[in-house]
Design an enzyme around this catalytic site. Structure first.
Site, PDB file in Angstrom:
ATOM      1  N   TYR A 122       0.821  -1.205   0.000  1.00 31.24           N
ATOM      2  CA  TYR A 122       0.000   0.000   0.000  1.00 31.24           C
ATOM      3  C   TYR A 122       0.859   1.262   0.000  1.00 31.24           C
ATOM      4  O   TYR A 122       0.373   2.351   0.285  1.00 31.24           O
ATOM      5  CB  TYR A 122      -0.919   0.016   1.225  1.00 31.24           C
ATOM      6  CG  TYR A 122      -2.002  -1.046   1.212  1.00 31.24           C
ATOM      7  CD1 TYR A 122      -2.103  -1.970   0.178  1.00 31.24           C
ATOM      8  CD2 TYR A 122      -2.912  -1.131   2.245  1.00 31.24           C
ATOM      9  CE1 TYR A 122      -3.082  -2.944   0.176  1.00 31.24           C
ATOM     10  CE2 TYR A 122      -3.908  -2.104   2.250  1.00 31.24           C
ATOM     11  CZ  TYR A 122      -3.983  -3.007   1.223  1.00 31.24           C
ATOM     12  OH  TYR A 122      -4.958  -3.975   1.222  1.00 31.24           O
ATOM     13  N   LYS A 174       5.201 -14.054   4.999  1.00 25.73           N
ATOM     14  CA  LYS A 174       5.285 -14.944   3.837  1.00 25.73           C
ATOM     15  C   LYS A 174       6.747 -15.024   3.399  1.00 25.73           C
ATOM     16  O   LYS A 174       7.088 -14.901   2.229  1.00 25.73           O
ATOM     17  CB  LYS A 174       4.390 -14.426   2.701  1.00 25.73           C
ATOM     18  CG  LYS A 174       4.195 -15.406   1.546  1.00 25.73           C
ATOM     19  CD  LYS A 174       3.417 -16.643   1.922  1.00 25.73           C
ATOM     20  CE  LYS A 174       3.194 -17.540   0.709  1.00 25.73           C
ATOM     21  NZ  LYS A 174       2.527 -18.810   1.070  1.00 25.73           N
ATOM     22  N   ASP A 208      -0.808 -17.970   4.997  1.00 28.38           N
ATOM     23  CA  ASP A 208      -1.876 -18.872   4.576  1.00 28.38           C
ATOM     24  C   ASP A 208      -2.219 -19.864   5.688  1.00 28.38           C
ATOM     25  O   ASP A 208      -3.397 -20.192   5.906  1.00 28.38           O
ATOM     26  CB  ASP A 208      -1.531 -19.607   3.271  1.00 28.38           C
ATOM     27  CG  ASP A 208      -0.082 -19.994   3.155  1.00 28.38           C
ATOM     28  OD1 ASP A 208       0.769 -19.381   3.819  1.00 28.38           O
ATOM     29  OD2 ASP A 208       0.227 -20.913   2.373  1.00 28.38           O
ATOM     30  N   ASP A 232      -4.690  -6.362   6.444  1.00 24.18           N
ATOM     31  CA  ASP A 232      -5.959  -5.896   5.883  1.00 24.18           C
ATOM     32  C   ASP A 232      -6.894  -7.077   5.640  1.00 24.18           C
ATOM     33  O   ASP A 232      -8.086  -7.031   5.973  1.00 24.18           O
ATOM     34  CB  ASP A 232      -5.676  -5.152   4.580  1.00 24.18           C
ATOM     35  CG  ASP A 232      -6.880  -4.374   4.078  1.00 24.18           C
ATOM     36  OD1 ASP A 232      -7.881  -4.254   4.817  1.00 24.18           O
ATOM     37  OD2 ASP A 232      -6.828  -3.874   2.937  1.00 24.18           O
ATOM     38  N   ASP A 236     -10.272  -8.713   8.456  1.00 20.73           N
ATOM     39  CA  ASP A 236     -11.666  -8.938   8.055  1.00 20.73           C
ATOM     40  C   ASP A 236     -12.086 -10.379   8.311  1.00 20.73           C
ATOM     41  O   ASP A 236     -13.237 -10.652   8.665  1.00 20.73           O
ATOM     42  CB  ASP A 236     -11.857  -8.591   6.581  1.00 20.73           C
ATOM     43  CG  ASP A 236     -12.035  -7.098   6.357  1.00 20.73           C
ATOM     44  OD1 ASP A 236     -11.663  -6.316   7.258  1.00 20.73           O
ATOM     45  OD2 ASP A 236     -12.533  -6.703   5.285  1.00 20.73           O
TER      46      ASP A 236
END
Length: 337
Positions: A122, A174, A208, A232, A236
């Site tokens: 971002y 990751k 993951d 982000d 959620d």
């Protein structure tokens, strides 16, 4: 004592849920001088920039802001005002608590996501590459990750855990694929974790696997810290475990400025219908009160909200109830009064 706070009602359902939140906050007995400012579509409709200079000056002067949801156009149009605010005031830590309020698939969840808030994918470093006659044949977005940003957000997560008597921090990454950007985050995280050994337990997970474990064993998580994009998405997912974004607030924390908000969208399809759930905005106000040191008032507001939903069964339609936005606000105010 009166607190000076910038108030940005927002777009869509923002003004409706913000109105009820202001009523609830003032029902705690505290005094506030609200400086109401515009941003997003509301500002554009008034012929202003999406992030007007007056709004920035208000936040800069008051150091604390409470913000409703803002619309970000998909595709062409202005860039996210939320992202712009985070960068303008270097709000480097995005804090998203998620706690079970009413019985659902999972009970007893109490997870805090701490997300790096100004870097990563971002960062806004993007460009197109021309191939033949197509000037937009290839899109490139670069993830910028600095040691400085990793250190401050990871240290914030450990300090948050210490202050709030939490016992575990999970570093999510990751690094197996993104060797440099995510690898640096993990490297810094493991180094900082050693400073808290014996006080705060620490583990690290590939993103993951973290996503899967949150669904299978959410009770294993306490505080999670990760990079911007991963945070982000995972925040959620965590919100879904406790009933959705209508029950999860967010705080954006910097060295000198803090901004608190409902993290859901502006929901233009139900704007003006009086059916929106103000809970997330009220919980954002709880975070704001904590930040201001008004712990008793924060606790009262949170307990009033939980009791209204869980005990009294007064819920808006997204939670399976029939209460209007105003009726929900009335119930909270009545309990606080």
């Amino acid at each position: 004592m009166s607190y000076d706070v910038t108030l940005i009602p927002g777009d869509g359902i923002g003004p409706e849920i913000t109105e009820q939140t202001v009523r609830a906050v003032e029902a705690t007995g505290l005094k506030f001088a609200w400086d109401v400012q515009m941003a997003g579509m509301t500002a554009v409709a008034a012929g202003l920039d999406p992030l007007p200079a007056a709004t920035l000056e208000s936040i800069r002067a008051r150091k604390v802001a409470l913000k409703g949801p803002l619309t970000t156009p998909v595709g062409d149009g202005y860039r996210s005002v939320n992202v712009a605010l985070r960068k303008e005031f270097d709000l480097y830590a995005n804090v998203r608590p998620a706690v079970t309020i009413f019985p659902g698939r999972f009970d007893g969840i109490d997870i805090v996501m701490v997300r790096e808030n100004v870097e990563g994918l971002y960062s806004g470093v993007e460009h197109f590459i021309r191939v033949g006659d197509d000037p937009r044949a290839v899109g490139v977005s670069q993830a910028i990750v600095t040691r400085y940003a990793c250190e401050r957000v990871i240290r914030y997560a450990f300090e948050y855990a210490t202050r709030h008597r939490r016992t575990k921090v999970s570093i999510v990454h990751k690094a197996n694929i993104l060797k440099m950007a995510s690898g640096l985050f993990l490297e810094v995280g493991r180094a900082i974790a050693k400073e808290y050994a014996g006080r705060i337990e620490c583990n690290d997970l590939i993103v993951d696997n973290c996503a899967m474990q949150l669904v299978l064993r959410p009770e294993k998580f306490d505080v999670i810290v990760t990079t911007n994009l991963f945070g982000d998405i995972l925040s959620d997912e965590i919100a879904g475990l406790v009933g959705g974004l209508g029950l999860t607030p967010g705080g954006n924390i910097g060295a000198s400025v803090a901004l608190f908000e409902a993290v859901h969208g502006s929901a233009p399809d139900i704007a003006g219908k009086g059916v929106a759930n103000p809970s997330a905005q009220m919980l954002a106000a709880v975070m704001m009160l904590d930040h201001l040191g008004e712990l008793a008032a924060a606790g009262r507001l949170r307990r009033a909200l939980v009791a209204t939903i869980r005990d009294a069964g007064i819920r808006t339609r997204d939670l399976g109830g029939t209460a209007s936005t105003r009726e929900f606000g009335d119930a909270i105010v009545a309990r606080l009064s």
